[in-house]
Design an enzyme around this catalytic site. Structure first.
Site, mmCIF file in Angstrom:
data_model
loop_
_atom_site.group_PDB
_atom_site.id
_atom_site.type_symbol
_atom_site.label_atom_id
_atom_site.label_comp_id
_atom_site.label_asym_id
_atom_site.label_seq_id
_atom_site.Cartn_x
_atom_site.Cartn_y
_atom_site.Cartn_z
ATOM 1 N N GLU A 63 44.155 33.423 108.017
ATOM 2 C CA GLU A 63 42.861 33.752 107.895
ATOM 3 C C GLU A 63 42.562 35.151 107.221
ATOM 4 O O GLU A 63 41.555 35.179 106.700
ATOM 5 C CB GLU A 63 42.436 34.011 109.733
ATOM 6 C CG GLU A 63 42.763 33.173 110.452
ATOM 7 C CD GLU A 63 43.873 32.902 111.166
ATOM 8 O OE1 GLU A 63 44.017 32.541 112.417
ATOM 9 O OE2 GLU A 63 45.110 33.469 110.685
ATOM 10 N N CYS B 160 45.122 35.022 116.044
ATOM 11 C CA CYS B 160 45.624 36.074 116.820
ATOM 12 C C CYS B 160 44.395 36.958 116.983
ATOM 13 O O CYS B 160 43.394 37.128 116.604
ATOM 14 C CB CYS B 160 46.757 36.431 116.269
ATOM 15 S SG CYS B 160 46.427 37.380 114.853
#
Length: 150
Positions: free
Chosen positions: A54, A82
């Protein structure tokens, strides 16, 4: 459906990470139905904790737009973000995040904590379960092979 099409592209990135010996997680960022950035895990390769799929894709999208604001962009990622990645998604003001499989050890949407529901100055839409079985199978096979090697 377009969500599956873009998740297939994220899965391509995940498979690329796997060829490098990385945990197979991939991401793409979409703007007006066009992929503008791609990323995959490079944490082991670079030996840097922040080299998640990401983050890599967000960095490339910011370069593409020459802006830290990604307000009209959507992120497709194979695994639940996360806390670090969820924070970057929120801070870049992304419109939505779509992910495949939950991450029960560090997930920041549904598994451990839901950062996307906190009262930040920007709200990100989230949808899970996009090509969930394919994302799950890729991860499980990677970790099975890893266990067999040790």
């Amino acid at each position: 459906m377009k969500h599956e099409r873009f998740m297939q592209e994220a899965l391509k990135e995940a498979r690329h990470a796997q060829t490098l010996g990385e945990v197979p997680i991939g991401a793409v960022i979409v703007y007006q139905d066009t992929i503008v950035a791609r990323g995959h895990n490079l944490r082991q390769t670079a030996q840097k904790a922040t080299m998640h799929a990401e983050i890599m894709a967000i960095e490339k999208a910011c370069e593409h737009f020459n802006s830290w604001r990604l307000e009209d962009c959507d992120l497709y990622v194979t695994v639940e973000p996360c806390p670090m990645c969820a924070g970057a998604i929120i801070m870049s003001r992304m419109r939505s995040v779509y992910y495949g499989v939950k991450e029960y050890k560090s997930g920041a949407h549904d598994s451990i904590i839901n950062l996307f529901d906190q009262p930040f100055n920007h709200h990100v839409g989230v949808q899970s379960g996009i090509l969930e079985e394919e994302c799950k199978t890729l991860l499980q096979s990677f970790f099975k092979q890893l266990r067999e090697r040790t």
